[in-house]
Motif scaffolding. Structure first.
Motif, PDB file in Angstrom:
ATOM      1  N   ARG A 165      26.959   4.492 -43.011  1.00 18.84           N
ATOM      2  CA  ARG A 165      28.402   4.409 -43.254  1.00 18.84           C
ATOM      3  C   ARG A 165      28.740   5.286 -44.449  1.00 18.84           C
ATOM      4  O   ARG A 165      28.129   5.152 -45.505  1.00 18.84           O
ATOM      5  CB  ARG A 165      28.809   2.956 -43.519  1.00 18.84           C
ATOM      6  N   GLY A 166      29.707   6.177 -44.277  1.00 17.29           N
ATOM      7  CA  GLY A 166      30.144   7.019 -45.383  1.00 17.29           C
ATOM      8  C   GLY A 166      29.061   7.896 -45.965  1.00 17.29           C
ATOM      9  O   GLY A 166      29.074   8.191 -47.168  1.00 17.29           O
ATOM     10  N   GLY A 167      28.105   8.300 -45.144  1.00 21.96           N
ATOM     11  CA  GLY A 167      27.037   9.166 -45.626  1.00 21.96           C
ATOM     12  C   GLY A 167      25.890   8.444 -46.296  1.00 21.96           C
ATOM     13  O   GLY A 167      24.922   9.088 -46.745  1.00 21.96           O
ATOM     14  N   ASP A 168      25.952   7.115 -46.381  1.00 24.82           N
ATOM     15  CA  ASP A 168      24.867   6.328 -46.977  1.00 24.82           C
ATOM     16  C   ASP A 168      24.255   5.415 -45.932  1.00 24.82           C
ATOM     17  O   ASP A 168      24.874   5.121 -44.896  1.00 24.82           O
ATOM     18  CB  ASP A 168      25.374   5.522 -48.172  1.00 24.82           C
ATOM     19  N   THR A 169      23.053   4.919 -46.231  1.00 16.82           N
ATOM     20  CA  THR A 169      22.284   4.148 -45.245  1.00 16.82           C
ATOM     21  C   THR A 169      21.783   2.835 -45.836  1.00 16.82           C
ATOM     22  O   THR A 169      21.313   2.792 -46.980  1.00 16.82           O
ATOM     23  CB  THR A 169      21.076   4.962 -44.737  1.00 16.82           C
ATOM     24  N   LEU A 170      21.872   1.789 -45.025  1.00 17.55           N
ATOM     25  CA  LEU A 170      21.347   0.475 -45.383  1.00 17.55           C
ATOM     26  C   LEU A 170      20.300   0.087 -44.351  1.00 17.55           C
ATOM     27  O   LEU A 170      20.517   0.206 -43.138  1.00 17.55           O
ATOM     28  CB  LEU A 170      22.477  -0.571 -45.373  1.00 17.55           C
ATOM     29  N   VAL A 171      19.142  -0.351 -44.832  1.00 17.67           N
ATOM     30  CA  VAL A 171      18.104  -0.854 -43.939  1.00 17.67           C
ATOM     31  C   VAL A 171      18.406  -2.332 -43.650  1.00 17.67           C
ATOM     32  O   VAL A 171      18.487  -3.150 -44.568  1.00 17.67           O
ATOM     33  CB  VAL A 171      16.704  -0.725 -44.571  1.00 17.67           C
ATOM     34  N   VAL A 172      18.569  -2.667 -42.373  1.00 18.83           N
ATOM     35  CA  VAL A 172      18.805  -4.058 -41.956  1.00 18.83           C
ATOM     36  C   VAL A 172      17.554  -4.518 -41.231  1.00 18.83           C
ATOM     37  O   VAL A 172      17.247  -4.064 -40.125  1.00 18.83           O
ATOM     38  CB  VAL A 172      20.039  -4.172 -41.043  1.00 18.83           C
ATOM     39  N   ALA A 173      16.807  -5.398 -41.865  1.00 20.77           N
ATOM     40  CA  ALA A 173      15.509  -5.829 -41.330  1.00 20.77           C
ATOM     41  C   ALA A 173      15.526  -7.322 -41.020  1.00 20.77           C
ATOM     42  O   ALA A 173      16.365  -8.077 -41.526  1.00 20.77           O
ATOM     43  CB  ALA A 173      14.398  -5.511 -42.335  1.00 20.77           C
ATOM     44  N   GLY A 174      14.585  -7.742 -40.197  1.00 21.48           N
ATOM     45  CA  GLY A 174      14.464  -9.156 -39.878  1.00 21.48           C
ATOM     46  C   GLY A 174      13.026  -9.539 -39.625  1.00 21.48           C
ATOM     47  O   GLY A 174      12.212  -8.716 -39.197  1.00 21.48           O
ATOM     48  N   VAL A 175      12.710 -10.803 -39.922  1.00 25.19           N
ATOM     49  CA  VAL A 175      11.370 -11.331 -39.676  1.00 25.19           C
ATOM     50  C   VAL A 175      11.469 -12.625 -38.879  1.00 25.19           C
ATOM     51  O   VAL A 175      12.464 -13.344 -38.959  1.00 25.19           O
ATOM     52  CB  VAL A 175      10.596 -11.593 -40.991  1.00 25.19           C
ATOM     53  N   ASP A 176      10.425 -12.907 -38.109  1.00 23.57           N
ATOM     54  CA  ASP A 176      10.330 -14.200 -37.430  1.00 23.57           C
ATOM     55  C   ASP A 176      10.271 -15.311 -38.480  1.00 23.57           C
ATOM     56  O   ASP A 176       9.914 -15.091 -39.642  1.00 23.57           O
ATOM     57  CB  ASP A 176       9.063 -14.264 -36.578  1.00 23.57           C
ATOM     58  N   ASP A 177      10.596 -16.529 -38.049  1.00 23.54           N
ATOM     59  CA  ASP A 177      10.526 -17.662 -38.961  1.00 23.54           C
ATOM     60  C   ASP A 177       9.095 -17.880 -39.454  1.00 23.54           C
ATOM     61  O   ASP A 177       8.120 -17.533 -38.765  1.00 23.54           O
ATOM     62  CB  ASP A 177      11.029 -18.925 -38.275  1.00 23.54           C
ATOM     63  N   VAL A 178       8.976 -18.467 -40.622  1.00 25.42           N
ATOM     64  CA  VAL A 178       7.655 -18.676 -41.223  1.00 25.42           C
ATOM     65  C   VAL A 178       6.784 -19.631 -40.410  1.00 25.42           C
ATOM     66  O   VAL A 178       5.564 -19.680 -40.590  1.00 25.42           O
ATOM     67  CB  VAL A 178       7.776 -19.186 -42.677  1.00 25.42           C
TER      68      VAL A 178
END
Length: 412
Positions: A283-296
């Motif tokens: 967005r707007g030339g910048d980047t965000l890493v959106v990550a996810g993990v399984d439940d513990v």
């Protein structure tokens, strides 16, 4: 001298780490012991304490009142565990689950207020000389029943309403200016279950769609039951809109109910299951890493390939980019902080759901609700949840749909 100082500092850090680990292990050990005996002790306490406070603490009720009241408490003591086993055990009988859940919530509220109002007011009234012992005891009975009835009625309404939207600005130092103002909506712990809440589910999704979200997240515990069984209640999730992505991670309750089925259904409904992986939000030339993990709890479920694996979730991501992580339980925050995550989104706690259960939640989790800091960089947002588990009540722990607006220090 410098080497000695560095060695001493290293020793102190090692000692602090060891002490922290030992403290956590002690807390977990206490919790395991507590959880082992709760199923045996809890029903007896939940029903016998209110029975004594309401009927046998000096009220001298007429014999028919005492007998009928005692019989009702005895039925609760016997009926609640049986209904819970038939409803939430192998048989999965929804009607039994509803009865057991209502009895559990009712007994918890009665127990809490019997303890709080059954001793202190008697002392206060005795000191004030307000009437004889029988009158004092009957006042306590009326107070406990009155407060419990009001809280149960209010708690039922709170549990079944469409949650209020909670607005939170989250300042992330590494967030680029182009990402400033990114709107992230969090729903979690919907817990579709024995009570058919398909209409409620649709209304929740309608509320989410008014929030103009860039990213919508569901951090697990979609339902109690398999995807096939609760499909009708979950299907409205397919109507949720986001300009960038809809992402989902598993919660512990998925692993009680064929988790892969829920992963597949969410994928079918257009959500991106982030099973130890990430995507990039630009967005707007910048980047965000959106990550996810399984439940513990995933690894202990025995399902092939299911486990909480942060390194896998971040594999291939630029370490200089900010990271938003979805993890169902707040307790994952230690690993998230060690891995350099900027913001973790979690649920699981329900904010305690029925006060004062939050004291037990705090034994197991590092946060109950809201925004908290863990380490130098990492923030944790813990939602109180969108739905409810089990007892259809929420007392002093309102549900929520959360709108998090990400803020950059570089914004104009």
């Amino acid at each position: 001298m410098t080497d000695t100082g560095e060695a001493r500092s290293a020793d102190e850090s090692t000692r602090e780490a060891r002490e922290t680990r030992e403290t956590q292990e002690t807390q977990q050990s206490r919790l395991r012991v507590l959880m082992r005996y709760i199923p045996l002790i809890a029903p007896v306490l939940l029903w016998t304490v209110p029975c004594w406070v309401l009927l046998y603490a000096g009220q001298h009720w007429p014999l028919p009142v005492t007998l009928v009241g005692t019989a009702l408490f005895a039925l609760g003591l016997i009926g609640m565990p049986l209904a819970m086993m038939r409803g939430h055990g192998r048989r999965q009988q929804d009607r039994a689950a509803i009865v057991g859940d209502i009895l559990l919530g009712t007994s918890w509220v009665l127990f809490t207020w019997s303890v709080l109002l059954g001793v202190l007011p008697l002392v206060v009234l005795a000191v004030a000389g307000a009437g004889d012992g029988q009158n004092r005891s009957r006042i306590v009975t009326c107070a406990v029943l009155g407060v419990s009835a009001v809280l149960l009625a209010w708690g039922y309404a709170e549990a079944h309403r469409v949650p209020r939207v909670r607005n939170v600005d989250v300042h992330l130092p590494r967030l680029g200016a182009g990402l400033d103002g990114t709107r992230v909506v969090l729903i979690t712990d919907t817990h579709y279950g024995p009570l058919d809440r398909a209409r409620w589910s649709a209304r929740v999704c309608e509320r989410v769609n008014t929030l103009d979200a860039d990213l919508v997240c569901h951090t697990g515990d979609i339902a109690d039951g398999t995807a096939e069984r609760r499909r009708a209640q979950a299907e409205p999730l397919g109507t949720v809109r986001a300009t960038r992505a809809r992402v989902y991670v598993t919660g512990n309750h998925e692993y009680y109910s064929q988790a892969q089925g829920w992963v597949d259904l969410m994928d079918e409904l257009g959500w991106e299951p982030l099973r130890n992986r990430h995507l990039l939000l630009e967005r707007g030339g910048d980047t965000l890493v959106v990550a996810g993990v399984d439940d513990v709890t995933a690894e202990s479920s025995g399902l092939a390939g299911h486990r909480a694996h942060l390194a896998g979730a971040l594999h291939g991501a630029d370490p200089d980019l900010p990271v938003l992580l979805l993890a169902h339980q707040p307790k994952f925050i230690d690993r998230a902080a060690a891995g350099g995550v900027d913001l973790q989104l979690s649920g699981h706690t329900h904010g305690g759901q029925i006060w004062p259960f939050h004291h037990l939640v705090r034994i197991d989790q590092p946060a109950l609700a809201g925004l908290s800091r863990h380490g130098a960089r990492t923030l944790l947002y813990t939602s109180r949840g969108t739905g409810f588990w089990g007892p259809p009540f929420r007392v002093f722990a309102p549900s929520e749909i959360t709108l998090l607006v990400l803020r950059s220090p570089q914004r104009s």
